[in-house]
Design an enzyme around this catalytic site. Structure first.
Site, short mmCIF file in Angstrom:
data_model
loop_
_atom_site.label_atom_id
_atom_site.label_comp_id
_atom_site.label_asym_id
_atom_site.label_seq_id
_atom_site.Cartn_x
_atom_site.Cartn_y
_atom_site.Cartn_z
N LYS A 280 1.27 -1.36 0.12
CA LYS A 280 0.43 -0.08 0.27
C LYS A 280 0.70 1.33 -0.39
CE LYS A 280 -1.80 -0.81 4.26
NZ LYS A 280 -1.53 -2.40 4.36
N ARG B 275 11.12 -6.55 4.14
CA ARG B 275 11.20 -5.26 5.34
C ARG B 275 11.68 -5.31 6.06
NH1 ARG B 275 5.85 -2.27 5.21
NH2 ARG B 275 5.29 -3.04 7.02
N ARG C 10 -0.96 -8.48 13.26
CA ARG C 10 -1.12 -7.55 12.71
C ARG C 10 -2.52 -8.06 11.53
NH1 ARG C 10 4.58 -5.38 10.87
NH2 ARG C 10 3.54 -4.95 9.28
N ARG D 230 -9.64 2.00 8.74
CA ARG D 230 -9.67 0.63 8.94
C ARG D 230 -10.75 -0.07 10.06
NH1 ARG D 230 -3.10 0.70 9.39
NH2 ARG D 230 -2.66 -0.57 8.79
P1 ADP Z 1 1.01 -2.03 8.17
O1 ADP Z 1 2.28 -2.58 7.25
O2 ADP Z 1 0.53 -3.03 9.01
O3 ADP Z 1 -0.41 -2.16 7.01
P2 ADP Z 1 0.82 1.30 9.01
O4 ADP Z 1 2.53 1.61 8.96
O5 ADP Z 1 -0.47 0.91 7.93
O6 ADP Z 1 1.05 -0.32 9.11
O7 ADP Z 1 0.41 0.82 10.47
C1 ADP Z 1 1.38 0.65 11.33
C2 ADP Z 1 0.60 0.47 12.62
O8 ADP Z 1 -0.64 2.22 13.07
C3 ADP Z 1 -0.94 -0.28 13.40
O9 ADP Z 1 -0.05 -2.11 13.13
C4 ADP Z 1 -1.28 0.12 14.45
O10 ADP Z 1 -1.08 0.35 15.71
C5 ADP Z 1 -1.10 1.44 14.17
N1 ADP Z 1 -2.62 2.33 12.89
C6 ADP Z 1 -2.43 2.39 11.78
N2 ADP Z 1 -3.12 3.29 11.09
C7 ADP Z 1 -3.86 2.92 12.15
C8 ADP Z 1 -5.94 3.23 12.01
N3 ADP Z 1 -6.04 3.71 11.16
N4 ADP Z 1 -6.19 2.96 13.58
C9 ADP Z 1 -5.49 2.04 14.34
N5 ADP Z 1 -4.29 2.50 14.03
C10 ADP Z 1 -3.43 2.09 12.65
#
Ligand code: ADP
Length: 191
Positions: free
Chosen positions: A13, A127, A144, A88
């Site tokens: 993404k 990664r 996750r 999310r």
């Molecule tokens: P991923 O590789 O899991 O898609 P992200 O970099 O998008 O990782 O997000 C990392 C962490 O940040 C998530 O595991 C969560 O803890 C927090 N986070 C990110 N976006 C949200 C959201 N929309 N709602 C709640 N927590 C979030």
């Protein structure tokens, strides 16, 4: 253009969000990146978020919603935005609907990247070696994925019902996936 990009952790993404947003001249807004920047800077928001992120849990909706609301209120998001990692949860979907409706616009498309489970784990472990993200350990990755399947995967059906879903195969080289996304977006009407 107001877009979302969705997909499980490791779907690519963030990489695609930056490229696509650049093409459309809109900011790519990644909630994960904003949280990580706050963690690094030691802000109160970062201290709060870190408690959840380190375990692969979602940050509470109230915290995340307010952060996104403030970010999309900034002038660079006037022509639109591409959100990566938000919404999310169902509560976040409702909140975002309200935010967009308030500005008199609509959500133009929700891009979903689909990738095989085995490939997802490979990408995340790779990664982990390159970026050393605190949440890219095997246990946390697994958590996750669970949280994504429980809380976020159901949103795909919600957006399908709204008629805005654009599913794209996320397997293969970065350029190939970008081409597929741009082609799929070519048939989306902007408003
Ligand atoms: P991923 O590789 O899991 O898609 P992200 O970099 O998008 O990782 O997000 C990392 C962490 O940040 C998530 O595991 C969560 O803890 C927090 N986070 C990110 N976006 C949200 C959201 N929309 N709602 C709640 N927590 C979030």
């Amino acid at each position: 253009m107001r877009l979302l990009i969705m997909g499980p952790p490791g779907a690519g993404k963030g990489t695609q969000a930056k490229i696509i947003a650049d093409r459309y001249g809109i900011p790519a807004i990644s909630t994960g990146d904003i949280f990580r920047a706050n963690v690094d800077a030691g802000t109160p928001l970062g201290l709060e978020a870190k408690k959840y992120m380190d375990h692969g849990e979602y940050v509470p909706d109230e915290v995340t919603n307010l952060m996104v609301r403030n970010r999309i209120d900034e002038p660079d998001a006037d022509p639109g935005f591409l959100l990566d990692g938000y919404p999310r949860t169902l509560a976040q979907v409702e909140e975002l609907d309200g935010m967009i409706e308030y500005t008199g616009h609509k959500l133009d498309a929700v891009l979903v990247l689909t990738v095989d489970d085995d490939e997802l784990v490979n990408r995340l472990l790779q990664r982990a070696e390159v970026e050393a993200r605190a949440d890219d350990t095997e246990d946390v990755i697994r958590r996750r994925q669970e949280v994504y399947n429980e809380q976020t995967a159901p949103l795909i059906e919600v957006y399908r019902d709204h008629g805005v879903l654009v599913e794209v195969n996320g397997m293969g080289e970065v350029d190939e996936v970008t081409e597929r996304l741009l082609e799929a977006l070519g048939s989306v009407d902007e408003s």
